[in-house]
Motif scaffolding. Structure first.
Motif, PDB file in Angstrom:
ATOM      1  N   LEU A 125       0.761  -1.402  -0.048  1.00  7.80           N
ATOM      2  CA  LEU A 125      -0.158   0.000  -0.079  1.00  7.80           C
ATOM      3  C   LEU A 125       0.831   1.212  -0.032  1.00  7.80           C
ATOM      4  CD1 LEU A 125      -3.020   0.600   0.150  1.00  7.80           C
ATOM      5  CD2 LEU A 125      -2.777   1.189   2.684  1.00  7.80           C
ATOM      6  N   ARG A 126       0.670   2.080  -0.953  1.00  7.42           N
ATOM      7  CA  ARG A 126       1.246   3.520  -1.024  1.00  7.42           C
ATOM      8  C   ARG A 126       0.558   4.478  -0.324  1.00  7.42           C
ATOM      9  NH1 ARG A 126       2.321   5.557  -5.520  1.00  7.42           N
ATOM     10  NH2 ARG A 126       0.695   4.476  -6.508  1.00  7.42           N
ATOM     11  N   VAL A 127      -0.683   4.734  -0.631  1.00  6.19           N
ATOM     12  CA  VAL A 127      -1.515   5.609  -0.384  1.00  6.19           C
ATOM     13  C   VAL A 127      -2.721   5.274   0.500  1.00  6.19           C
ATOM     14  CG1 VAL A 127      -2.974   7.663  -1.313  1.00  6.19           C
ATOM     15  CG2 VAL A 127      -0.819   6.905  -2.542  1.00  6.19           C
ATOM     16  N   LEU A 128      -2.646   5.966   1.482  1.00  2.01           N
ATOM     17  CA  LEU A 128      -3.771   5.588   2.546  1.00  2.01           C
ATOM     18  C   LEU A 128      -4.618   6.736   2.987  1.00  2.01           C
ATOM     19  CD1 LEU A 128      -5.629   3.714   4.332  1.00  2.01           C
ATOM     20  CD2 LEU A 128      -3.911   3.736   5.862  1.00  2.01           C
ATOM     21  N   ASN A 129      -5.944   6.872   2.464  1.00  3.12           N
ATOM     22  CA  ASN A 129      -6.446   8.163   2.649  1.00  3.12           C
ATOM     23  C   ASN A 129      -7.819   7.754   3.904  1.00  3.12           C
ATOM     24  OD1 ASN A 129      -8.048  10.637   2.921  1.00  3.12           O
ATOM     25  ND2 ASN A 129      -8.444  10.606   0.667  1.00  3.12           N
ATOM     26  N   LEU A 130      -7.426   8.564   4.974  1.00  3.71           N
ATOM     27  CA  LEU A 130      -8.453   8.321   6.092  1.00  3.71           C
ATOM     28  C   LEU A 130      -9.109   9.573   6.430  1.00  3.71           C
ATOM     29  CD1 LEU A 130      -6.694   5.602   8.188  1.00  3.71           C
ATOM     30  CD2 LEU A 130      -8.925   5.175   7.420  1.00  3.71           C
ATOM     31  N   ALA A 131      -9.035  10.554   5.897  1.00  2.00           N
ATOM     32  CA  ALA A 131      -9.417  11.854   6.055  1.00  2.00           C
ATOM     33  C   ALA A 131     -10.926  11.727   6.173  1.00  2.00           C
ATOM     34  CB  ALA A 131      -9.197  12.880   4.821  1.00  2.00           C
ATOM     35  N   ARG A 132     -11.266  12.821   7.310  1.00  2.00           N
ATOM     36  CA  ARG A 132     -12.656  12.853   7.534  1.00  2.00           C
ATOM     37  C   ARG A 132     -13.328  11.666   8.135  1.00  2.00           C
ATOM     38  NH1 ARG A 132     -14.457  18.146   5.443  1.00  2.00           N
ATOM     39  NH2 ARG A 132     -13.079  18.795   3.971  1.00  2.00           N
ATOM     40  N   ASN A 133     -12.763  11.255   9.143  1.00  2.00           N
ATOM     41  CA  ASN A 133     -13.410  10.180   9.782  1.00  2.00           C
ATOM     42  C   ASN A 133     -13.333  10.513  11.249  1.00  2.00           C
ATOM     43  OD1 ASN A 133     -13.932   7.298   8.341  1.00  2.00           O
ATOM     44  ND2 ASN A 133     -11.897   8.122   7.165  1.00  2.00           N
ATOM     45  N   LEU A 134     -13.532   9.512  12.236  1.00  2.00           N
ATOM     46  CA  LEU A 134     -13.657   9.737  13.535  1.00  2.00           C
ATOM     47  C   LEU A 134     -12.684   9.283  14.180  1.00  2.00           C
ATOM     48  CD1 LEU A 134     -17.377   8.553  14.021  1.00  2.00           C
ATOM     49  CD2 LEU A 134     -16.600  10.894  13.546  1.00  2.00           C
ATOM     50  N   LEU A 135     -11.250   9.345  13.639  1.00  2.00           N
ATOM     51  CA  LEU A 135     -10.114   8.840  14.615  1.00  2.00           C
ATOM     52  C   LEU A 135      -9.639   9.869  15.555  1.00  2.00           C
ATOM     53  CD1 LEU A 135      -7.942   7.889  11.441  1.00  2.00           C
ATOM     54  CD2 LEU A 135      -9.093   6.247  12.831  1.00  2.00           C
ATOM     55  N   SER A 136      -9.365   9.223  16.653  1.00  4.51           N
ATOM     56  CA  SER A 136      -8.872   9.943  17.844  1.00  4.51           C
ATOM     57  C   SER A 136      -7.526   9.830  18.014  1.00  4.51           C
ATOM     58  CB  SER A 136      -9.658   9.467  19.233  1.00  4.51           C
ATOM     59  OG  SER A 136      -9.215   8.124  19.472  1.00  4.51           O
ATOM     60  N   HIS A 137      -7.005   8.781  17.461  1.00  4.63           N
ATOM     61  CA  HIS A 137      -5.672   8.727  17.317  1.00  4.63           C
ATOM     62  C   HIS A 137      -4.778   8.018  16.357  1.00  4.63           C
ATOM     63  CE1 HIS A 137      -6.973   5.177  19.847  1.00  4.63           C
ATOM     64  NE2 HIS A 137      -6.126   4.738  19.228  1.00  4.63           N
ATOM     65  N   VAL A 138      -3.714   7.936  16.162  1.00 10.28           N
ATOM     66  CA  VAL A 138      -3.181   7.176  15.022  1.00 10.28           C
ATOM     67  C   VAL A 138      -2.251   6.206  15.735  1.00 10.28           C
ATOM     68  CG1 VAL A 138      -1.570   7.245  13.031  1.00 10.28           C
ATOM     69  CG2 VAL A 138      -3.274   9.034  13.441  1.00 10.28           C
ATOM     70  N   ASP A 139      -2.330   4.941  15.528  1.00  5.96           N
ATOM     71  CA  ASP A 139      -1.208   3.841  15.563  1.00  5.96           C
ATOM     72  C   ASP A 139      -1.686   2.638  14.696  1.00  5.96           C
ATOM     73  OD1 ASP A 139      -3.800   3.164  16.882  1.00  5.96           O
ATOM     74  OD2 ASP A 139      -2.852   2.673  19.000  1.00  5.96           O
ATOM     75  N   ASN A 140      -1.417   1.378  15.109  1.00 11.97           N
ATOM     76  CA  ASN A 140      -1.402   0.208  14.402  1.00 11.97           C
ATOM     77  C   ASN A 140      -0.871   0.341  12.895  1.00 11.97           C
ATOM     78  OD1 ASN A 140      -2.307  -1.727  16.104  1.00 11.97           O
ATOM     79  ND2 ASN A 140      -4.205  -1.088  16.053  1.00 11.97           N
ATOM     80  N   LEU A 141       0.096   1.115  12.820  1.00  9.94           N
ATOM     81  CA  LEU A 141       0.626   1.427  11.375  1.00  9.94           C
ATOM     82  C   LEU A 141       1.812   0.175  10.944  1.00  9.94           C
ATOM     83  CD1 LEU A 141       0.561   5.315  11.518  1.00  9.94           C
ATOM     84  CD2 LEU A 141      -1.227   3.841  10.485  1.00  9.94           C
ATOM     85  N   ASN A 142       2.000  -0.405  12.028  1.00  2.00           N
ATOM     86  CA  ASN A 142       3.131  -1.424  11.556  1.00  2.00           C
ATOM     87  C   ASN A 142       2.657  -2.350  10.312  1.00  2.00           C
ATOM     88  OD1 ASN A 142       4.228  -0.628  13.809  1.00  2.00           O
ATOM     89  ND2 ASN A 142       3.654  -2.316  14.981  1.00  2.00           N
ATOM     90  N   GLY A 143       3.623  -2.468   9.431  1.00  2.00           N
ATOM     91  CA  GLY A 143       3.612  -3.591   8.453  1.00  2.00           C
ATOM     92  C   GLY A 143       3.296  -2.647   7.072  1.00  2.00           C
ATOM     93  N   LEU A 144       3.048  -1.445   7.064  1.00  2.00           N
ATOM     94  CA  LEU A 144       2.808  -0.658   5.991  1.00  2.00           C
ATOM     95  C   LEU A 144       4.043  -0.451   5.394  1.00  2.00           C
ATOM     96  CD1 LEU A 144      -0.341   1.269   7.250  1.00  2.00           C
ATOM     97  CD2 LEU A 144      -0.470  -0.804   5.582  1.00  2.00           C
TER      98      LEU A 144
END
Lengths: 351, 675
Positions: free
Chosen positions: B190-209
């Protein structure tokens, strides 16, 4: 001006044997029994002479400027007026009965307003007031006086001015006498014949005492008549001031038995003793001192003016002259303020 | 970043179910106003009539009716690998038959609620479901070659069911309701991940990308970011319009070596004054910040500012050290004081407990304040503070502190600081002087110094100073001016007295004080004070014999002289000035100047002196009186003897001259003998 005022309080003070070392001789039989020196010592003349010289030494330079004779005049005048004890050390204040009476009177005059205002104070606070007049006044005496008022209550209870003052008067003026009384009381209480007391009818006294002992342990205090016998004896021998034996008898004749503090309370409340002591007015007149009240009104008005004037001239250097004038005015006013006071209280030297 | 693919397909839709059923369904659709567009309906009907026969097999399945799609062969040839069903008001995915070679499928702007009927399109590379009503990611497990999946503007709550999409290159999930990043760790291409305009309160679990180069997280509610340093290829990270307020909540960014473009605009952090230079200083690899190129100049500025910050931080560290030292010292002084006061041990124990309590709080505070700006330094700061604290000597017995207009003195040793050479500004600024854990008697001794060194001190505070007597207040009268007095009840029993305020007002009336213990002084208070103690002053001034007046005022003057001799040596100018001062003091409150306070030591000294003098006087008077009485006695004896003596003398004389002639002869004889 000063003598006039002294007259209002101590009309007899002139007879304080001030002139006895060089003036007319008093050929009373008592006087003849003693040597000159003993007589002077007994009458505390030596005390005042010593103190006068002491004071002179203290401020040699200043006094020599305005005259040794003037100093002695002033000194003995102040002794007559009773103002000589103001702010003096305790050892001097308690040195003579006259000094004690003078101190009592000074205390009353200075802090009558506190009583008039109705404030109830603790023992410690009264002690502070005493210390304003005598910086090294011992706490112990104040505590003892408070004990007379409070009896078994806690020592931090509040007392009225008059209660404290009359108790304090007894405790302070008769403190050595009361100490002896306490010892006698303890002896009586424990059933011992007070060894300090030689009762003429000692056999009958002891005889009477035995059956009373059983009751004594149950009842509070000691038997009044026996107590009086001992006290009468004490008064005869005691070299310090004692209350007049007749009055002590009066106090003790009203009751069957009494405790030590009961006795002290009765003494302090007895107005005859107060009168005999002569330093304080009767209880009813305790708040009454019209001349001083008048003076106080003047002071209050002046302080009000003073405060407002100070606010105007806060930084002006001219305050010195302003105050000097005040002082002079005060001095000028004194005779007129105090002269008309009638004095029902007399001070009689009693040794 | 919305992915829109317009392939310009011309499509024909045919219903797949039985005519009767279909009719019913259409009717149903007709009734809902949003769905049936005229064009579509027309098309459907047309297709249905012309191509009905082809799809009967499918319809026979138990599935509910789906539209069946078929394109004309020309179109198939023209756009063999793509199919666009944009804005077709589809509520379900139509069955797409005979299009297994499709590589691009576009369902943008429909009403599809569920991904269905595309599992046969196994060669699909590009799937666009932008702007539909999909609630769950599903039905994609067979699309192993899918590389672009666009699910923007749907109703997805959870990232799931992407397990088989191992070759996914672009995943667009913007505009959904996702609250958590999950189930993506296998997407190593995966090169591009778009999660704009969601309800995320924090960012983690990004391992493996491992291939992710762009991550869009704009318009969420993110407060912190983690794991970004585990994305080896990440170049662009968009965090605009989130809720990031501190740098440490995104501090992992500093560890990313690949990141070159980042946005923080619309976050609280971007409002901070330190924002830009802190980011630049910590992320040297950045090329763009908030879509703006970072210039060399900016970078240089950032490093300059960072240096300043570093200094500031060191300063604040020093400050907190000092603060801690102050606290320890005060505790120590308090303990000493307690010992000195013979306080019961329970209080001491209490104090100890306080001591052990506070370190757990205070260092925390200290950490908090330093962390806020420089997280990476926290560890070293912490240990530095700890070391420094250990190094602090807890044996300090006093503390002097000037804080703005307040001079605070703790412990009697602090009084010595009044001998220091205070700068004129400092001394002039000090208007409040506070004494703690110092005997009042010791303070009294330095009051003349205080008056000279801090001429503007108007507010005095006393706490734990053993003020026990009213007369102690007399000592304050010698100061130049006091506007406010604060006597803390702690360690000052005098405050428990009923009369103490009035006495202060009375004795210090020449200061016209404004406040006592924070309470405004009223005119009535002043009058009351005068009423209570006016007579005392009157008696003290007008009835005191002159010689006593001299003695008492002389003492006050002598005390000052003594102080001057001790401290100033022989500077005649100052002495005379001081002399004037004391004269003025005498004048300023004549009728209460006699009410002064002598410290206990000094007073005892005086008593000793008096004792000596008394001893001398006693001896002197004794001798004098003895001598006088002796003379008197002799005189008396003489008086007794004199009449008899006189008679005897006269008699002797008479006898001598009785015989006149012989007496004359005798006299003549004597005269001639003399010649």
């Amino acid at each position: 001006m000063a003598t006039e005022r002294a007259g209002t309080w101590l009309p007899e003070a002139g007879k304080l044997e001030l002139g006895s070392c060089c003036g007319p001789r008093m050929l009373s039989p008592e006087r003849l029994a003693l040597t000159d020196y003993e007589y002077l010592a007994q009458r505390h003349v030596l005390t005042y002479m010593e103190d006068a010289v002491c004071q002179l030494l203290e401020n040699k330079e200043d006094i020599s400027q305005y005259g040794i004779a003037r100093f002695f005049t002033e000194y003995f005048n102040s002794v007559c007026q009773g103002t000589h004890v103001l702010f003096r050390e305790f050892s001097f204040i308690q040195a003579t009965p006259h000094n004690r009476a003078s101190f009592l009177r000074a205390f009353w005059r200075c802090f009558r307003t506190v009583g008039k205002n109705g404030d109830l104070l603790t023992m410690k606070e009264y002690h502070c007031l005493l210390q304003l007049l005598c910086p090294d006044f011992p706490l112990e005496l104040t505590q003892k006086a408070a004990r007379i008022v409070l009896m078994d209550d806690a020592m931090d209870c509040l007392m009225s001015f008059s209660d404290f003052l009359f108790a304090f008067q007894i405790q302070f003026y008769y403190s050595e006498f009361l100490e002896s009384v306490a010892a006698i009381y303890q002896d009586l209480l424990s059933g011992r014949n007070p060894n300090t007391v030689i009762v003429p009818t000692s056999s009958s006294g002891q005889h009477r005492q035995r059956p009373a002992l059983g009751e004594a342990s149950m009842l509070e205090g000691v038997e009044a008549s026996l107590f009086y016998q001992c006290l009468e004896n004490l008064c005869d021998r005691h070299k310090y001031s004692c209350p007049p034996p007749a009055l002590v008898k009066e106090v003790l004749s009203n009751v069957q038995r009494l405790t030590f503090y009961g006795f002290l309370v009765a003494l302090s409340k007895h107005h005859g003793i107060n009168q005999a002591l002569g330093a304080l007015p009767d209880k009813g007149d305790l708040m009454h001192d019209p001349a001083m009240d008048e003076e106080l009104e003047r002071l209050v008005v002046r302080s009000r003016l003073h405060r407002t004037s100070r606010q105007h001239r806060a930084q002006e250097p001219g305050t010195f002259g302003f105050h000097r004038r005040d002082k002079l005015e005060a001095l000028e006013r004194v005779p007129s303020a105090s002269a008309p006071t009638p004095s029902p209280y007399r001070w009689e030297p009693r040794e | 970043m919305d992915w829109q693919v317009n392939c310009g397909l011309h499509l024909v839709i045919q219903t797949s179910s039985l005519p009767e059923k279909n009719k019913v369904e259409f009717k149903l659709h007709k009734e809902t106003p949003s769905f049936p567009g005229r064009l579509l309906q027309h098309d459907l009907e047309r297709n249905y009539s012309s191509r009905q026969g082809d799809h009967i097999n499918l319809v026979s399945s138990s599935m509910p009716s789906f539209p069946i799609l078929q394109r004309s062969s020309e179109e198939k040839i023209l756009y063999s690998d793509r199919l666009t069903l944009e804005r077709q008001k589809l509520t379900v995915c139509p069955i797409i038959d005979g299009e297994e070679h499709l590589r691009l499928l576009n369902f943008q702007h429909n009403f599809i609620t569920r991904i269905q009927n595309i599992s046969n399109l196994q060669r699909l590379i590009f799937l666009d479901l932008y702007d539909n009503q999909i609630e769950e990611i599903s039905g994609l497990s067979t699309l192993r070659s899918l590389r672009v999946l666009l699910l923007g503007k749907n109703r997805i709550k959870k990232i799931s069911n992407l397990e088989n999409l191992k070759s996914l290159d672009v995943l667009d999930l913007h505009g959904n309701q996702i609250s958590k990043i999950e189930n993506v760790s296998h997407l190593c291409d995966l090169r591009v991940l778009n999660l704009a305009r969601n309800l995320l309160s924090h960012v983690d679990n990004l391992n493996g990308l491992d291939s992710l180069t762009e991550l869009n997280l704009r318009h969420n509610q993110i407060t912190f970011v983690r794991d970004v340093d585990n994305l080896p290829c990440l170049q662009r990270l968009f965090l605009s319009f989130n809720n990031i307020s501190t740098f440490e909540s995104v501090c992992c960014l500093a560890d990313s070596t690949s990141l070159s473009d980042i946005t923080f605009d619309g976050n609280p952090i971007a409002q901070e004054s330190w924002y830009k230079h802190t980011i630049l200083q910590n992320m040297m690899q950045l090329r763009q910040l908030d879509m703006k190129r970072i210039t060399e100049e900016e970078r240089r500025m950032a490093s300059v500012i960072a240096k300043k910050e570093e200094e500031k931080k060191r300063e604040s560290q020093k400050q907190s050290l000092l603060k801690e030292k102050k606290r320890l010292t005060i505790n120590n002084v308090a303990r000493k004081w307690d010992l000195q006061q013979h306080r019961v041990t329970s209080i001491a124990a209490n104090q100890d407990r306080k001591d052990s309590d506070s370190p757990s709080q205070d260092p925390g505070q200290v950490d908090g304040s330093t962390i806020s700006a420089f997280p990476e330094e926290t560890g070293s700061l912490d240990s530095a503070l700890g070391n420094a604290l250990q190094g602090l000597s807890v044996t300090d017995t006093h503390l002097v502190e000037v804080d703005g207009d307040t001079l605070s003195l703790y412990g009697s040793g602090a009084l010595e600081s009044l001998d220091r050479n205070w700068s004129v500004q400092t001394a002039g600024m000090v208007t409040t002087v506070s004494f703690t854990f110092i005997e009042f008697d010791e303070i009294v001794q330095v009051l003349p110094k205080l008056k000279i060194k801090f001429p503007n001190s108007l507010h005095l505070k006393f706490k734990e100073t053993n003020l026990v007597m009213l007369q102690q207040f007399n000592a304050l009268a010698q100061l130049r001016r006091i506007d406010q007095l604060t006597i803390d009840p702690q360690g000052n029993p005098v405050v428990s007295f009923t009369l103490w305020k009035y006495y202060v007002l009375f004795r210090l009336s020449h200061f016209s004080m404004q406040k006592i213990n924070g309470t405004e002084v009223t005119q009535n208070d002043m009058i009351m004070a005068e009423r209570l103690f006016g007579i005392l002053a009157h008696v003290a001034s007008s009835e005191l014999p002159q010689y006593r007046l001299i003695s008492i005022l002389g003492d006050a003057r002598k005390k000052q002289f003594r102080y001057l001799l001790e401290t100033k040596g022989k500077k005649p100018g100052i002495v005379s000035e001081e002399n004037n001062d004391s004269k003025r003091l005498v004048g300023e409150n004549t009728n209460r100047a006699t009410l002064n306070y002598t410290t206990r030591d000094f007073y005892n000294e005086k008593l000793e002196e008096i004792k000596e003098k008394k001893k001398f006087c006693k001896m002197y008077i004794e001798d004098l009186v003895k001598e006088a009485t002796e003379i008197n006695m002799k005189n008396e004896a003489l008086q007794k003897l004199w009449p008899q003596m006189f008679i005897e003398l006269v008699r002797d004389a008479v006898i001598e001259i009785r015989n006149k002639s012989s007496y004359m002869k005798l006299c003549l004889q004597q005269i001639t003998d003399q010649k």
